[in-house]
Design a protein around this motif. Structure first.
Motif, PDB file in Angstrom:
ATOM      1  N   ALA A 150       0.859  -1.176   0.000  1.00  0.00           N
ATOM      2  CA  ALA A 150       0.000   0.000   0.000  1.00  0.00           C
ATOM      3  C   ALA A 150       0.896   1.226   0.000  1.00  0.00           C
ATOM      4  N   ALA A 151       0.536   2.224  -0.760  1.00  0.00           N
ATOM      5  CA  ALA A 151       1.343   3.441  -0.827  1.00  0.00           C
ATOM      6  C   ALA A 151       1.353   4.117   0.532  1.00  0.00           C
ATOM      7  N   ALA A 152       2.529   4.464   1.002  1.00  0.00           N
ATOM      8  CA  ALA A 152       2.666   5.144   2.283  1.00  0.00           C
ATOM      9  C   ALA A 152       2.759   6.644   2.054  1.00  0.00           C
ATOM     10  N   ALA A 153       2.349   7.399   3.048  1.00  0.00           N
ATOM     11  CA  ALA A 153       2.477   8.851   2.958  1.00  0.00           C
ATOM     12  C   ALA A 153       3.955   9.210   2.963  1.00  0.00           C
ATOM     13  N   PRO A 154       4.340  10.256   2.232  1.00  0.00           N
ATOM     14  CA  PRO A 154       5.748  10.666   2.243  1.00  0.00           C
ATOM     15  C   PRO A 154       6.172  11.148   3.623  1.00  0.00           C
ATOM     16  N   GLY A 155       7.407  10.856   3.977  1.00  0.00           N
ATOM     17  CA  GLY A 155       7.928  11.264   5.272  1.00  0.00           C
ATOM     18  C   GLY A 155       8.166  12.758   5.359  1.00  0.00           C
ATOM     19  N   GLN A 156       8.194  13.255   6.579  1.00  0.00           N
ATOM     20  CA  GLN A 156       8.503  14.653   6.860  1.00  0.00           C
ATOM     21  C   GLN A 156       9.821  14.685   7.618  1.00  0.00           C
ATOM     22  N   PHE A 157      10.789  15.424   7.101  1.00  0.00           N
ATOM     23  CA  PHE A 157      12.113  15.487   7.714  1.00  0.00           C
ATOM     24  C   PHE A 157      12.030  15.952   9.166  1.00  0.00           C
ATOM     25  N   ASP A 158      12.756  15.252  10.034  1.00  0.00           N
ATOM     26  CA  ASP A 158      12.832  15.615  11.450  1.00  0.00           C
ATOM     27  C   ASP A 158      14.302  15.576  11.859  1.00  0.00           C
ATOM     28  N   GLY A 159      14.903  16.738  12.010  1.00  0.00           N
ATOM     29  CA  GLY A 159      16.316  16.820  12.347  1.00  0.00           C
ATOM     30  C   GLY A 159      16.594  17.040  13.817  1.00  0.00           C
ATOM     31  N   ARG A 160      15.592  16.773  14.668  1.00  0.00           N
ATOM     32  CA  ARG A 160      15.816  16.953  16.106  1.00  0.00           C
ATOM     33  C   ARG A 160      16.808  15.917  16.627  1.00  0.00           C
ATOM     34  N   ILE A 161      17.680  16.372  17.522  1.00  0.00           N
ATOM     35  CA  ILE A 161      18.648  15.472  18.140  1.00  0.00           C
ATOM     36  C   ILE A 161      18.873  15.949  19.574  1.00  0.00           C
ATOM     37  N   ASP A 162      18.868  15.016  20.503  1.00  0.00           N
ATOM     38  CA  ASP A 162      19.137  15.363  21.898  1.00  0.00           C
ATOM     39  C   ASP A 162      20.572  15.851  22.030  1.00  0.00           C
ATOM     40  N   ARG A 163      20.774  16.843  22.880  1.00  0.00           N
ATOM     41  CA  ARG A 163      22.116  17.398  23.056  1.00  0.00           C
ATOM     42  C   ARG A 163      23.096  16.328  23.533  1.00  0.00           C
ATOM     43  N   ASP A 164      22.658  15.413  24.411  1.00  0.00           N
ATOM     44  CA  ASP A 164      23.554  14.358  24.890  1.00  0.00           C
ATOM     45  C   ASP A 164      23.977  13.429  23.754  1.00  0.00           C
ATOM     46  N   VAL A 165      23.034  13.108  22.866  1.00  0.00           N
ATOM     47  CA  VAL A 165      23.353  12.259  21.711  1.00  0.00           C
ATOM     48  C   VAL A 165      24.353  12.983  20.817  1.00  0.00           C
ATOM     49  N   TRP A 166      24.090  14.272  20.554  1.00  0.00           N
ATOM     50  CA  TRP A 166      24.992  15.051  19.711  1.00  0.00           C
ATOM     51  C   TRP A 166      26.392  15.110  20.316  1.00  0.00           C
ATOM     52  N   THR A 167      26.476  15.364  21.625  1.00  0.00           N
ATOM     53  CA  THR A 167      27.775  15.475  22.291  1.00  0.00           C
ATOM     54  C   THR A 167      28.557  14.175  22.180  1.00  0.00           C
ATOM     55  N   THR A 168      27.905  13.043  22.406  1.00  0.00           N
ATOM     56  CA  THR A 168      28.589  11.757  22.342  1.00  0.00           C
ATOM     57  C   THR A 168      29.020  11.432  20.915  1.00  0.00           C
ATOM     58  N   LEU A 169      28.130  11.652  19.933  1.00  0.00           N
ATOM     59  CA  LEU A 169      28.493  11.395  18.537  1.00  0.00           C
ATOM     60  C   LEU A 169      29.610  12.327  18.091  1.00  0.00           C
ATOM     61  N   ASP A 170      29.565  13.592  18.524  1.00  0.00           N
ATOM     62  CA  ASP A 170      30.612  14.537  18.168  1.00  0.00           C
ATOM     63  C   ASP A 170      31.955  14.095  18.759  1.00  0.00           C
ATOM     64  N   GLY A 171      31.928  13.564  19.969  1.00  0.00           N
ATOM     65  CA  GLY A 171      33.160  13.046  20.574  1.00  0.00           C
ATOM     66  C   GLY A 171      33.739  11.897  19.761  1.00  0.00           C
ATOM     67  N   LEU A 172      32.875  11.002  19.281  1.00  0.00           N
ATOM     68  CA  LEU A 172      33.344   9.919  18.408  1.00  0.00           C
ATOM     69  C   LEU A 172      33.876  10.469  17.093  1.00  0.00           C
ATOM     70  N   ALA A 173      33.189  11.467  16.550  1.00  0.00           N
ATOM     71  CA  ALA A 173      33.619  12.067  15.287  1.00  0.00           C
ATOM     72  C   ALA A 173      35.008  12.693  15.415  1.00  0.00           C
ATOM     73  N   LEU A 174      35.292  13.287  16.574  1.00  0.00           N
ATOM     74  CA  LEU A 174      36.598  13.914  16.776  1.00  0.00           C
ATOM     75  C   LEU A 174      37.740  12.909  16.762  1.00  0.00           C
ATOM     76  N   LEU A 175      37.428  11.626  16.967  1.00  0.00           N
ATOM     77  CA  LEU A 175      38.467  10.593  16.913  1.00  0.00           C
ATOM     78  C   LEU A 175      39.002  10.409  15.495  1.00  0.00           C
ATOM     79  N   THR A 176      38.315  10.967  14.504  1.00  0.00           N
ATOM     80  CA  THR A 176      38.784  10.853  13.112  1.00  0.00           C
ATOM     81  C   THR A 176      39.750  11.970  12.743  1.00  0.00           C
ATOM     82  N   THR A 177      39.952  12.921  13.642  1.00  0.00           N
ATOM     83  CA  THR A 177      40.845  14.040  13.345  1.00  0.00           C
ATOM     84  C   THR A 177      42.267  13.725  13.801  1.00  0.00           C
ATOM     85  N   VAL A 178      43.211  14.422  13.216  1.00  0.00           N
ATOM     86  CA  VAL A 178      44.617  14.260  13.598  1.00  0.00           C
ATOM     87  C   VAL A 178      44.899  15.218  14.747  1.00  0.00           C
TER      88      VAL A 178
END
Length: 196
Positions: A150-178
């Motif tokens: 059955a055809a589904a309704a198109p999704g609506q973008f949701d870019g919300r992110i908890d600050r704690d999630v962002w902080t932890t992911l950003d910390g992991l991302a920084l491991l890719t830097t020199v």
């Protein structure tokens, strides 16, 4: 916090790489998180929970394998496939959308209590009603070719992110830097005057 699609994709890619996934796997993780945000789901929070576990239940790696083998004679969607102990099974959804596209046929993801049908031609579906429905302890899921869709309704973008999630992911991302060194600090900036 509110992030754009490109910010979600970049953050998830770098965090996945910082957590130890290969660059190819990390790029797929970033793409999947962006896809889920377009469907109204918190892909970044799901990704973080998966990266924190780092075990064989990883839906990212399973999704990549399913997607890469879709359409091959020995591919996983010739017959139904059941996966055990999948943590955050909604992370499989973007990959199954690609499987449906490659097979040219709808694919069902049976989560036990709910089934998601992904077709080969529709836009990213609205899955916002499933927000918070991910299983964090490990679920059994079945992937099969759908008998009907059955055809589904198109999704609506949701870019919300908890600050704690962002902080932890950003910390992991920084491991890719020199890390900075004395040499890099000495060579930073212009080596001569550029005033004319």
């Amino acid at each position: 916090m509110q992030l754009s699609l490109s910010e979600i994709t970049a953050l998830a890619t770098k965090a996945a790489r910082g957590a130890g996934l290969s660059w190819g796997e990390a790029e797929e993780a970033g793409w999947a998180c962006g896809w889920l945000a377009r469907a109204g789901l918190p892909g970044t929070a799901m990704l973080l929970r998966v990266l924190e576990r780092r075990d064989a239940t990883c839906p990212l790696l399973k999704g990549i394998v399913l997607m890469d083998h879709a359409g091959l004679p020995e591919g996983p969607c010739v017959l139904p496939v059941t996966l055990q102990d999948v943590v955050e099974p909604l992370l499989l959804v973007p990959f199954l959308a690609r499987v449906a596209e490659r097979l040219g046929a709808p694919v069902d993801l049976d989560l036990g209590s709910q089934t998601i049908c992904l077709t080969e031609s529709e836009p990213v579906p609205d899955l916002s009603a499933m927000r918070g429905a991910g299983d964090r302890s490990g679920a059994e899921v079945t992937i099969s070719l759908a008998k009907s869709s059955a055809a589904a309704a198109p999704g609506q973008f949701d870019g919300r992110i908890d600050r704690d999630v962002w902080t932890t992911l950003d910390g992991l991302a920084l491991l890719t830097t020199v890390p900075a060194s004395d040499v890099s600090r000495q060579r930073a900036g212009a080596q001569s005057s550029d005033n004319d």
